[in-house]
Design a protein around this motif. Structure first.
Motif, PDB file in Angstrom:
ATOM      1  N   LYS A   1       0.835  -1.214   0.000  1.00 38.13           N
ATOM      2  CA  LYS A   1       0.000   0.000   0.000  1.00 38.13           C
ATOM      3  C   LYS A   1       0.861   1.252   0.000  1.00 38.13           C
ATOM      4  CE  LYS A   1      -3.765   2.235   2.523  1.00 38.13           C
ATOM      5  NZ  LYS A   1      -4.645   2.160   3.712  1.00 38.13           N
ATOM      6  N   ALA A   2       1.916   1.185   0.839  1.00 38.27           N
ATOM      7  CA  ALA A   2       2.817   2.339   0.891  1.00 38.27           C
ATOM      8  C   ALA A   2       3.522   2.533  -0.442  1.00 38.27           C
ATOM      9  CB  ALA A   2       3.838   2.149   2.012  1.00 38.27           C
ATOM     10  N   GLU A   3       3.919   1.413  -1.065  1.00 43.57           N
ATOM     11  CA  GLU A   3       4.587   1.505  -2.370  1.00 43.57           C
ATOM     12  C   GLU A   3       3.639   2.072  -3.429  1.00 43.57           C
ATOM     13  OE1 GLU A   3       5.873  -2.455  -3.071  1.00 43.57           O
ATOM     14  OE2 GLU A   3       7.712  -2.277  -1.867  1.00 43.57           O
ATOM     15  N   MET A   4       2.354   1.611  -3.383  1.00 43.64           N
ATOM     16  CA  MET A   4       1.381   2.120  -4.357  1.00 43.64           C
ATOM     17  C   MET A   4       1.129   3.602  -4.138  1.00 43.64           C
ATOM     18  SD  MET A   4      -1.350  -1.037  -4.503  1.00 43.64           S
ATOM     19  CE  MET A   4      -2.404  -0.159  -5.642  1.00 43.64           C
ATOM     20  N   GLU A   5       0.992   3.994  -2.876  1.00 45.73           N
ATOM     21  CA  GLU A   5       0.782   5.420  -2.580  1.00 45.73           C
ATOM     22  C   GLU A   5       1.986   6.244  -2.991  1.00 45.73           C
ATOM     23  OE1 GLU A   5      -0.182   5.564   1.532  1.00 45.73           O
ATOM     24  OE2 GLU A   5      -2.278   4.948   1.239  1.00 45.73           O
ATOM     25  N   ALA A   6       3.174   5.646  -2.768  1.00 46.29           N
ATOM     26  CA  ALA A   6       4.395   6.373  -3.170  1.00 46.29           C
ATOM     27  C   ALA A   6       4.443   6.526  -4.681  1.00 46.29           C
ATOM     28  CB  ALA A   6       5.620   5.617  -2.656  1.00 46.29           C
ATOM     29  N   LYS A   7       4.028   5.442  -5.383  1.00 51.79           N
ATOM     30  CA  LYS A   7       4.010   5.517  -6.844  1.00 51.79           C
ATOM     31  C   LYS A   7       3.002   6.565  -7.318  1.00 51.79           C
ATOM     32  CE  LYS A   7       5.542   0.810  -7.911  1.00 51.79           C
ATOM     33  NZ  LYS A   7       5.143  -0.492  -8.488  1.00 51.79           N
ATOM     34  N   LYS A   8       1.796   6.558  -6.705  1.00 54.68           N
ATOM     35  CA  LYS A   8       0.784   7.551  -7.073  1.00 54.68           C
ATOM     36  C   LYS A   8       1.279   8.965  -6.807  1.00 54.68           C
ATOM     37  CE  LYS A   8      -3.345   4.715  -6.347  1.00 54.68           C
ATOM     38  NZ  LYS A   8      -4.579   4.555  -5.542  1.00 54.68           N
ATOM     39  N   LYS A   9       1.913   9.132  -5.631  1.00 48.29           N
ATOM     40  CA  LYS A   9       2.432  10.456  -5.281  1.00 48.29           C
ATOM     41  C   LYS A   9       3.513  10.890  -6.248  1.00 48.29           C
ATOM     42  CE  LYS A   9       4.424  13.049  -1.441  1.00 48.29           C
ATOM     43  NZ  LYS A   9       4.928  12.976  -0.042  1.00 48.29           N
ATOM     44  N   ALA A  10       4.392   9.903  -6.567  1.00 50.62           N
ATOM     45  CA  ALA A  10       5.475  10.224  -7.505  1.00 50.62           C
ATOM     46  C   ALA A  10       4.905  10.568  -8.883  1.00 50.62           C
ATOM     47  CB  ALA A  10       6.444   9.035  -7.609  1.00 50.62           C
ATOM     48  N   ALA A  11       3.859   9.814  -9.290  1.00 54.02           N
ATOM     49  CA  ALA A  11       3.240  10.083 -10.594  1.00 54.02           C
ATOM     50  C   ALA A  11       2.568  11.451 -10.597  1.00 54.02           C
ATOM     51  CB  ALA A  11       2.236   8.977 -10.915  1.00 54.02           C
ATOM     52  N   ALA A  12       1.896  11.763  -9.495  1.00 52.63           N
ATOM     53  CA  ALA A  12       1.230  13.064  -9.404  1.00 52.63           C
ATOM     54  C   ALA A  12       2.245  14.203  -9.428  1.00 52.63           C
ATOM     55  CB  ALA A  12       0.390  13.116  -8.127  1.00 52.63           C
ATOM     56  N   GLU A  13       3.323  14.007  -8.683  1.00 51.04           N
ATOM     57  CA  GLU A  13       4.359  15.039  -8.655  1.00 51.04           C
ATOM     58  C   GLU A  13       4.995  15.199 -10.030  1.00 51.04           C
ATOM     59  OE1 GLU A  13       7.004  13.727  -5.610  1.00 51.04           O
ATOM     60  OE2 GLU A  13       5.747  14.511  -3.964  1.00 51.04           O
ATOM     61  N   LYS A  14       5.200  14.069 -10.683  1.00 46.32           N
ATOM     62  CA  LYS A  14       5.775  14.134 -12.030  1.00 46.32           C
ATOM     63  C   LYS A  14       4.836  14.862 -12.993  1.00 46.32           C
ATOM     64  CE  LYS A  14       7.601  11.230 -15.718  1.00 46.32           C
ATOM     65  NZ  LYS A  14       7.841   9.841 -16.174  1.00 46.32           N
ATOM     66  N   ALA A  15       3.554  14.532 -12.869  1.00 47.30           N
ATOM     67  CA  ALA A  15       2.566  15.192 -13.745  1.00 47.30           C
ATOM     68  C   ALA A  15       2.500  16.690 -13.470  1.00 47.30           C
ATOM     69  CB  ALA A  15       1.192  14.537 -13.550  1.00 47.30           C
ATOM     70  N   ALA A  16       2.550  17.004 -12.159  1.00 44.48           N
ATOM     71  CA  ALA A  16       2.509  18.421 -11.790  1.00 44.48           C
ATOM     72  C   ALA A  16       3.739  19.154 -12.303  1.00 44.48           C
ATOM     73  CB  ALA A  16       2.398  18.548 -10.274  1.00 44.48           C
ATOM     74  N   ALA A  17       4.890  18.460 -12.165  1.00 41.29           N
ATOM     75  CA  ALA A  17       6.135  19.076 -12.646  1.00 41.29           C
ATOM     76  C   ALA A  17       6.093  19.269 -14.152  1.00 41.29           C
ATOM     77  CB  ALA A  17       7.339  18.205 -12.242  1.00 41.29           C
ATOM     78  N   GLU A  18       5.591  18.259 -14.849  1.00 43.15           N
ATOM     79  CA  GLU A  18       5.499  18.361 -16.304  1.00 43.15           C
ATOM     80  C   GLU A  18       4.525  19.481 -16.705  1.00 43.15           C
ATOM     81  OE1 GLU A  18       4.386  14.471 -17.490  1.00 43.15           O
ATOM     82  OE2 GLU A  18       6.445  13.664 -17.431  1.00 43.15           O
ATOM     83  N   ALA A  19       3.418  19.550 -15.927  1.00 41.64           N
ATOM     84  CA  ALA A  19       2.444  20.618 -16.224  1.00 41.64           C
ATOM     85  C   ALA A  19       3.027  22.002 -15.975  1.00 41.64           C
ATOM     86  CB  ALA A  19       1.188  20.417 -15.377  1.00 41.64           C
ATOM     87  N   ALA A  20       3.794  22.094 -14.878  1.00 36.82           N
ATOM     88  CA  ALA A  20       4.416  23.384 -14.552  1.00 36.82           C
ATOM     89  C   ALA A  20       5.436  23.775 -15.606  1.00 36.82           C
ATOM     90  CB  ALA A  20       5.078  23.305 -13.172  1.00 36.82           C
ATOM     91  N   ALA A  21       6.171  22.740 -16.077  1.00 36.89           N
ATOM     92  CA  ALA A  21       7.177  23.028 -17.106  1.00 36.89           C
ATOM     93  C   ALA A  21       6.523  23.385 -18.442  1.00 36.89           C
ATOM     94  CB  ALA A  21       8.102  21.813 -17.277  1.00 36.89           C
ATOM     95  N   ALA A  22       5.367  22.819 -18.674  1.00 36.69           N
ATOM     96  CA  ALA A  22       4.703  23.048 -19.963  1.00 36.69           C
ATOM     97  C   ALA A  22       3.936  24.377 -19.995  1.00 36.69           C
ATOM     98  CB  ALA A  22       3.744  21.888 -20.248  1.00 36.69           C
ATOM     99  N   GLU A  23       3.585  24.962 -18.858  1.00 37.46           N
ATOM    100  CA  GLU A  23       2.752  26.169 -18.808  1.00 37.46           C
ATOM    101  C   GLU A  23       3.439  27.385 -19.470  1.00 37.46           C
ATOM    102  OE1 GLU A  23       0.244  28.854 -15.613  1.00 37.46           O
ATOM    103  OE2 GLU A  23       1.290  27.037 -14.964  1.00 37.46           O
ATOM    104  N   PRO A  24       4.714  27.716 -19.197  1.00 34.09           N
ATOM    105  CA  PRO A  24       5.345  28.878 -19.871  1.00 34.09           C
ATOM    106  C   PRO A  24       5.366  28.721 -21.385  1.00 34.09           C
ATOM    107  CG  PRO A  24       6.643  28.191 -17.986  1.00 34.09           C
ATOM    108  CD  PRO A  24       5.605  27.144 -18.193  1.00 34.09           C
ATOM    109  N   MET A  25       5.653  27.532 -21.820  1.00 34.12           N
ATOM    110  CA  MET A  25       5.690  27.286 -23.267  1.00 34.12           C
ATOM    111  C   MET A  25       4.306  27.478 -23.874  1.00 34.12           C
ATOM    112  SD  MET A  25       7.106  23.953 -25.274  1.00 34.12           S
ATOM    113  CE  MET A  25       8.716  24.219 -24.550  1.00 34.12           C
ATOM    114  N   ALA A  26       3.318  27.068 -23.147  1.00 33.88           N
ATOM    115  CA  ALA A  26       1.944  27.229 -23.651  1.00 33.88           C
ATOM    116  C   ALA A  26       1.577  28.708 -23.719  1.00 33.88           C
ATOM    117  CB  ALA A  26       0.982  26.473 -22.748  1.00 33.88           C
ATOM    118  N   GLN A  27       2.001  29.450 -22.687  1.00 33.92           N
ATOM    119  CA  GLN A  27       1.700  30.880 -22.663  1.00 33.92           C
ATOM    120  C   GLN A  27       2.406  31.587 -23.840  1.00 33.92           C
ATOM    121  OE1 GLN A  27       2.877  32.199 -18.771  1.00 33.92           O
ATOM    122  NE2 GLN A  27       0.993  31.401 -17.784  1.00 33.92           N
TER     123      GLN A  27
END
Length: 520
Positions: free
Chosen positions: A486-512
């Motif tokens: 469960k902890a590993e799955m939550e860690a994976k979900k958290k890591a995936a969410a953080e990665k998605a957020a990071a990718e979204a943050a990186a993509a926002e200036p380019m989009a603007q």
């Protein structure tokens, strides 16, 4: 090795350390002058798997198997047990249960062999030169030969020989007392096989690593004393023959040690704690045969005596021979015996069925006439104290008997029941003919059964607790595994969410920027 004086020593009674006991009529004259004779192969051989102290042997043959003389038919099981060998060649006709030479008369696991009459030897144990053998090799050979204490105790001899590893041993005492009335098999063995006995004594001394060897013989055996004094050398030893007073129970190893050394063995302790080991003369003879010639223990000398016996004799019989055939070999009965015993009159067991076999610890068959047996009328205890005066262990037999009769077995144990030798001195002196020995045997058996049940209950509880602990451990391991996953799955979900957020943050200036360019 230290060398002891070579002549036999008859000490003045004041030089001995005395103990209580009795002086029954020896009655050895009935068979003492009868030379050892060899009995022919019997029609049947029955080998109980429990002929020794310890775990019963495990059969390694099956019905219809053909066996040769000396072949191993039942293997020792556990650290305290003894091998059993076929006494002659023949066909195994049963591996089942048969009545035992035991007071209960209950059937016990038994191998039954029908001899083929050829008495054909199989491969023997390898011969050894004890002069060159190590103590461990000698003990192993004795164990392979299935030798037990032949004075009646039937303790596996190899176990005793291995005591050198645990105790600081210095003296080996050879018990040639043969203190029970009527019995003369050890006396005749010493008179006729002294040189072989001496060799066996030396072999046991080498196995034990002791410095001193003493052969103790009661004073009523002058011929045995003389011949054993002449054959007093073996291997590196010169042993001393000491003549002890004729008294019962001189053959008890703790009392023999006390009278010879002055040292008293503590209750529940071994003579080995004092650095002393005791073996029987017949055991020494069996060790000689096993080591020098590779012969397992398949026969023994038995005294047939008593006034109801037609021809008292000392007979070499194969282990497993039915008592009835030994009696017939000696001419049967002069009169119907009032009591038939396997062993001596003091500690022997009543024979209720004459088909029971001779076992390794059986040294006599006594057919006693009515004139030789005490009256059967049992009278109430008058607390005369004769049993106390005769008890070699210093117990109060009348008090133990009273507690047993009141079903207070624990109370009897507290005042010494388990230290009782069941030697029969108390019953011998009792004017009321109270069967004290039988009572003590019964009580010891009940206590052993009670202890066995308690041990079984404790073992069951221990196993249940162990199983519960295992199940709890397995459940806890599963829970921890699920938490980890469960902890590993939550860690994976958290890591995936953080990665998605990071990718979204990186993509926002380019989009603007792209949007700005589009607007312009």
């Amino acid at each position: 090795m230290s060398l002891l004086p070579s002549l036999s020593t008859l000490l003045h009674p004041s030089q001995f350390f005395s103990f209580k006991g009795v002086h029954p009529d020896p009655r050895k004259y009935l068979s003492s002058e009868s030379e050892i004779e060899v009995m022919p192969v019997p029609t049947l051989i029955r080998l109980p798997l429990q002929q020794h102290i310890g775990a019963e042997a495990e059969p390694i043959v099956a019905r219809d198997d053909y066996v040769l003389k000396g072949q191993l038919v039942a293997k020792a099981r556990g650290p305290v047990s003894a091998n059993i060998h076929a006494p002659t060649s023949g066909r195994v006709i049963a591996v089942g249960h048969f009545i035992a030479p035991h007071p209960s008369g209950l059937p016990v696991p038994t191998i039954t062999i029908r001899p083929d009459g050829e008495d054909k030897w199989g491969p023997r144990l390898p011969r050894m030169r004890p002069e060159d053998a190590t103590p461990e090799e000698i003990s192993a050979q004795v164990a392979e030969a299935g030798i037990v204490g032949m004075g009646g105790a039937t303790f596996p001899s190899a176990v005793k020989l291995n005591l050198r590893a645990k105790y600081d041993l210095h003296t080996l005492i050879i018990n040639g007392a043969e203190c029970e009335p009527y019995l003369t098999c050890d006396d005749r063995l010493m008179r006729e096989r002294a040189e072989e006995i001496a060799d066996g004594i030396g072999i046991m001394g080498r196995a034990l690593g002791v410095k001193n060897i003493i052969v103790a013989i009661e004073s009523n055996k002058p011929q045995a004393i003389d011949v054993m004094s002449r054959y007093n050398r073996a291997l590196d030893y010169v042993f001393q023959v000491k003549v002890v007073p004729t008294q019962y129970p001189m053959g008890s190893e703790k009392h023999l040690v006390r009278i010879l050394t002055g040292k008293e063995t503590p209750a529940r302790a071994l003579t080995a704690d004092l650095g002393v080991v005791v073996h029987n003369v017949a055991t020494a003879h069996a060790v000689h045969n096993a080591v020098r010639y590779g012969e397992p223990l398949i026969s023994r000398i038995v005294t047939v005596s008593g006034r109801a016996a037609k021809r008292p004799a000392n007979v070499k019989v194969l282990i497993g021979t039915p008592v009835s055939e030994v009696i017939n070999h000696c001419g049967g009965f002069a009169e119907e015996p009032d009591r038939l015993l396997l062993g001596g009159p003091m500690m022997g067991q009543p024979i209720h069925n004459r088909r029971v076999p001779i076992v390794k610890g059986a040294n006599g068959i006594l057919a006693l006439s009515k004139a030789e047996t005490p009256g059967s009328d049992v009278m109430p205890c008058i607390r005369c104290g004769r049993c106390v005066q005769s008890c070699p262990v210093g117990l109060t037999p009348f008090e133990m008997n009273a507690r047993i009769q009141a079903d207070d077995l624990d109370g009897a144990a507290k005042i010494g029941l388990m230290d009782c030798l069941t030697c029969g001195c108390c019953a011998y002196t009792c004017p009321g003919n109270i069967p004290l020995v039988q009572t003590f045997h019964f009580a010891k058996g009940k206590l052993a059964e009670k202890q066995s049940r308690k041990h079984q209950a404790e073992e069951t509880k221990r196993l249940a607790e162990a199983r519960k602990a295992r199940e709890e451990a397995i459940a806890e391991a599963k829970r921890q595994m699920m938490l980890k996953r469960k902890a590993e799955m939550e860690a994976k979900k958290k890591a995936a969410a953080e990665k998605a957020a990071a990718e979204a943050a990186a993509a926002e200036p380019m989009a603007q920027q792209t949007q700005g360019e589009a607007n312009s």
